[in-house]
Design a protein around this motif. Sequence first.
Motif, PDB file in Angstrom:
ATOM      1  N   ARG A 340       4.428   7.525  13.583  1.00 13.82           N
ATOM      2  CA  ARG A 340       4.807   6.178  13.994  1.00 13.82           C
ATOM      3  C   ARG A 340       5.162   5.378  12.744  1.00 13.82           C
ATOM      4  NH1 ARG A 340       5.130   8.373  18.168  1.00 13.82           N
ATOM      5  NH2 ARG A 340       4.203   7.776  20.184  1.00 13.82           N
ATOM      6  N   GLU A 341       6.079   4.419  12.884  1.00 14.98           N
ATOM      7  CA  GLU A 341       6.567   3.657  11.743  1.00 14.98           C
ATOM      8  C   GLU A 341       6.141   2.200  11.841  1.00 14.98           C
ATOM      9  OE1 GLU A 341      10.777   4.132  11.596  1.00 14.98           O
ATOM     10  OE2 GLU A 341      10.687   6.262  11.096  1.00 14.98           O
ATOM     11  N   TYR A 342       5.735   1.638  10.698  1.00 11.89           N
ATOM     12  CA  TYR A 342       5.339   0.235  10.635  1.00 11.89           C
ATOM     13  C   TYR A 342       5.915  -0.390   9.376  1.00 11.89           C
ATOM     14  CZ  TYR A 342       2.002   1.717  14.184  1.00 11.89           C
ATOM     15  OH  TYR A 342       1.440   2.246  15.320  1.00 11.89           O
ATOM     16  N   SER A 343       6.420  -1.625   9.504  1.00 15.69           N
ATOM     17  CA  SER A 343       6.891  -2.368   8.336  1.00 15.69           C
ATOM     18  C   SER A 343       5.714  -2.698   7.432  1.00 15.69           C
ATOM     19  CB  SER A 343       7.587  -3.663   8.774  1.00 15.69           C
ATOM     20  OG  SER A 343       8.712  -3.390   9.585  1.00 15.69           O
ATOM     21  N   ILE A 344       5.910  -2.536   6.137  1.00 19.03           N
ATOM     22  CA  ILE A 344       4.860  -2.853   5.184  1.00 19.03           C
ATOM     23  C   ILE A 344       4.847  -4.367   4.957  1.00 19.03           C
ATOM     24  CG2 ILE A 344       4.006  -2.472   2.839  1.00 19.03           C
ATOM     25  CD1 ILE A 344       5.442   0.226   2.885  1.00 19.03           C
ATOM     26  N   ALA A 345       3.673  -4.971   5.044  1.00 21.99           N
ATOM     27  CA  ALA A 345       3.549  -6.427   4.999  1.00 21.99           C
ATOM     28  C   ALA A 345       3.170  -6.948   3.623  1.00 21.99           C
ATOM     29  CB  ALA A 345       2.510  -6.894   6.016  1.00 21.99           C
ATOM     30  N   SER A 346       3.031  -6.097   2.631  1.00 20.36           N
ATOM     31  CA  SER A 346       2.539  -6.525   1.315  1.00 20.36           C
ATOM     32  C   SER A 346       3.382  -5.893   0.219  1.00 20.36           C
ATOM     33  CB  SER A 346       1.074  -6.129   1.145  1.00 20.36           C
ATOM     34  OG  SER A 346       0.923  -4.718   1.237  1.00 20.36           O
ATOM     35  N   MET A 347       3.094  -6.305  -1.014  1.00 18.84           N
ATOM     36  CA  MET A 347       3.714  -5.717  -2.202  1.00 18.84           C
ATOM     37  C   MET A 347       2.631  -5.045  -3.049  1.00 18.84           C
ATOM     38  SD  MET A 347       6.870  -6.246  -1.732  1.00 18.84           S
ATOM     39  CE  MET A 347       7.454  -5.648  -3.325  1.00 18.84           C
ATOM     40  N   PRO A 348       2.994  -4.054  -3.875  1.00 15.22           N
ATOM     41  CA  PRO A 348       1.975  -3.327  -4.639  1.00 15.22           C
ATOM     42  C   PRO A 348       1.091  -4.226  -5.493  1.00 15.22           C
ATOM     43  CG  PRO A 348       4.069  -2.164  -4.726  1.00 15.22           C
ATOM     44  CD  PRO A 348       4.343  -3.468  -4.053  1.00 15.22           C
ATOM     45  N   GLY A 349       1.643  -5.333  -5.986  1.00 15.79           N
ATOM     46  CA  GLY A 349       0.861  -6.215  -6.842  1.00 15.79           C
ATOM     47  C   GLY A 349      -0.323  -6.860  -6.155  1.00 15.79           C
ATOM     48  N   GLU A 350      -0.369  -6.798  -4.814  1.00  9.08           N
ATOM     49  CA  GLU A 350      -1.492  -7.380  -4.075  1.00  9.08           C
ATOM     50  C   GLU A 350      -2.680  -6.432  -3.974  1.00  9.08           C
ATOM     51  OE1 GLU A 350      -0.186 -10.127  -0.685  1.00  9.08           O
ATOM     52  OE2 GLU A 350       1.501  -8.726  -0.823  1.00  9.08           O
ATOM     53  N   GLY A 351      -2.522  -5.199  -4.439  1.00  3.34           N
ATOM     54  CA  GLY A 351      -3.660  -4.293  -4.521  1.00  3.34           C
ATOM     55  C   GLY A 351      -3.906  -3.436  -3.307  1.00  3.34           C
ATOM     56  N   SER A 352      -3.104  -3.591  -2.246  1.00  2.00           N
ATOM     57  CA  SER A 352      -3.280  -2.758  -1.053  1.00  2.00           C
ATOM     58  C   SER A 352      -1.988  -2.725  -0.267  1.00  2.00           C
ATOM     59  CB  SER A 352      -4.417  -3.287  -0.162  1.00  2.00           C
ATOM     60  OG  SER A 352      -4.075  -4.557   0.375  1.00  2.00           O
ATOM     61  N   LEU A 353      -1.864  -1.700   0.547  1.00  2.00           N
ATOM     62  CA  LEU A 353      -0.753  -1.619   1.490  1.00  2.00           C
ATOM     63  C   LEU A 353      -1.237  -2.230   2.798  1.00  2.00           C
ATOM     64  CD1 LEU A 353       1.691   1.276   2.086  1.00  2.00           C
ATOM     65  CD2 LEU A 353       0.533   0.268   4.042  1.00  2.00           C
ATOM     66  N   GLN A 354      -0.534  -3.232   3.275  1.00  2.00           N
ATOM     67  CA  GLN A 354      -0.978  -3.960   4.452  1.00  2.00           C
ATOM     68  C   GLN A 354      -0.018  -3.748   5.619  1.00  2.00           C
ATOM     69  OE1 GLN A 354      -1.950  -8.083   3.503  1.00  2.00           O
ATOM     70  NE2 GLN A 354      -2.386  -7.509   1.374  1.00  2.00           N
ATOM     71  N   LEU A 355      -0.592  -3.607   6.810  1.00  2.00           N
ATOM     72  CA  LEU A 355       0.168  -3.428   8.042  1.00  2.00           C
ATOM     73  C   LEU A 355      -0.239  -4.490   9.054  1.00  2.00           C
ATOM     74  CD1 LEU A 355      -0.191   0.458   8.536  1.00  2.00           C
ATOM     75  CD2 LEU A 355       1.641  -0.773   7.332  1.00  2.00           C
ATOM     76  N   VAL A 356       0.688  -4.844   9.917  1.00  2.00           N
ATOM     77  CA  VAL A 356       0.401  -5.749  11.032  1.00  2.00           C
ATOM     78  C   VAL A 356       0.906  -5.064  12.289  1.00  2.00           C
ATOM     79  CG1 VAL A 356       0.841  -8.003  12.064  1.00  2.00           C
ATOM     80  CG2 VAL A 356       0.635  -7.798   9.576  1.00  2.00           C
ATOM     81  N   LEU A 357       0.040  -4.805  13.254  1.00  2.00           N
ATOM     82  CA  LEU A 357       0.465  -4.129  14.471  1.00  2.00           C
ATOM     83  C   LEU A 357      -0.278  -4.665  15.679  1.00  2.00           C
ATOM     84  CD1 LEU A 357      -1.282  -0.747  14.910  1.00  2.00           C
ATOM     85  CD2 LEU A 357      -1.472  -1.902  12.722  1.00  2.00           C
TER      86      LEU A 357
END
Length: 536
Positions: A340-357
């Motif tokens: 399944r595919e999800y748009s990434i909600a963050s940038m690497p500089g924020e320290g985590s990969l964030q998802l909204v679903l």
Amino acid sequence: MNPNRSPRALLGNLAVGLGLLLIALLLLRLHLGERWWPAAPLASQWWMALAALVVYAAACFALWWCTRQRDDDNGDSNEPPILVAWSSQTGFAQQLAQRTAAHLRAAGHKTRLRAIDQVDAALLSSSRQALFVAATTGEGDPPDHALAFLSRVMPTPLQLPQLQYAVLALGDKTYEHYCAFGHQLDEWLRTHGAQPLFDTVEVDNADADALRHWQQLLGQLGGEASHASDWSAPAYQPWLLRQREVLNPGSIGGKVFHLQLQPTTGTLPAWQAGDIAEIGPRQSADAVMQWLQANRFDAATVLADGRTLADALARSYLPDGADNHDANTLAASLKPLPHREYSIASMPGEGSLQLVLRRQLRPDGTPGLASGWLCDYTQIGDSIDLRLRSNSNFHPPANDTPLILIGNGTGIAGLRAHLRARIDAGAHRNWLLFGERNAAHDFHFGAELQRWQREGGIERLDTVFSRDDGQFHYVQDALAAHSDVLRQWLDDGATLLVCGSLQGMAPAVDKVIIDAIGADAHQALRIAGRYRRDVY
């Protein structure tokens, strides 16, 4: 795909041709002079020849029967078949069209598979949905058999407002006119009133990532019942779920979750705003245990590849039964769950990969396959199969370019990443239009967005909440009311990014843009790459 063959292939074809010519010359000698055998064939030889002829005819009939163009009768009898049309020079586009049709049939849809030279104006006018798999050959030319469609159908003054369509465009980036015929089809269909189901998917030399993305979009069109594994499995890496929270407590809609993940290595890889996270879902532990108990298998059984049987089942569709198989035979027969595919909600500089679903529910009330795995079954610290995929069609413009961001619901995920990247780069000419149900419950990242506006990171912020009393009902209504602002930003060179719902919002926004600037300017935006969409 490009049909130009390599020198090695041409030499091979030439060698075969010369060999056949030599055999023909040798056989010809038997017919010259008195060398031909004078006696009549024996009766047994006649029967052998006849048997060989019958076998050959049967093989030809079987080949025709398996590959003939035919309509599929599965599904609701009142539903018009989905047209799947292909244009191919080497056969690869035809194979992908056949896979596409099989995927839709597995989901219970009727399909009508046709070569593009068998598609006429009447067929298009009677279709409600159509998928085109279009190869480009040479320097931007259509395949040979597509010329009939170009000469007979394209000049016809058709109106196709009832038709929803999508294009899978095959090409080779080393050529100047990449995927030209696919884009030509897309432009022609739009010009004649057809509505895109989603933006054209470009495939560079059978790129597996692009084909998985096409299959993901087919899954949205066909529904989860299709039970189709990925055509090429992603190479996942293990990530850890570090945090999960509900963004909309008290909402009348489905729960929206905000997830934060980190790779097990501890080092975040690089990605750009607009990129995609491919997630490998799993069955719940309870569902796997119930299956094992019902079929009398031990969860701890170790397979030949070193995995446990329980782990293999968790990553697969659960079969109806075991059919007296041993564990290894059973494991070999399992169909892996699709990604399944999800748009990434963050940038690497924020320290985590964030998802909204949004947590999806099946008709029986049970959680959906992927959203259930991510929102219900995993625990903090659990491992998640994840792979990053570049999404160049939705990458940001240059920092000195004004940016208009439009979206609704969980589409805020991709838009937030763009805003974060722009603000970090000092690019503050940003306009966000966002819509949801209620301001009190569904304004995802609302406090953060308002803070960014106060601090100057967002020049203009327009929000619309459909269930609240307000001036506008949907985000497209706000855009239409501010059409003069839209025109000014576009005159200033702005790029427009849309992320969110394919049904309702995206086509409505598209219509507002056409109404505001005209069809020719709308088309020019798309060609220049200043109007991009990530819709689902």
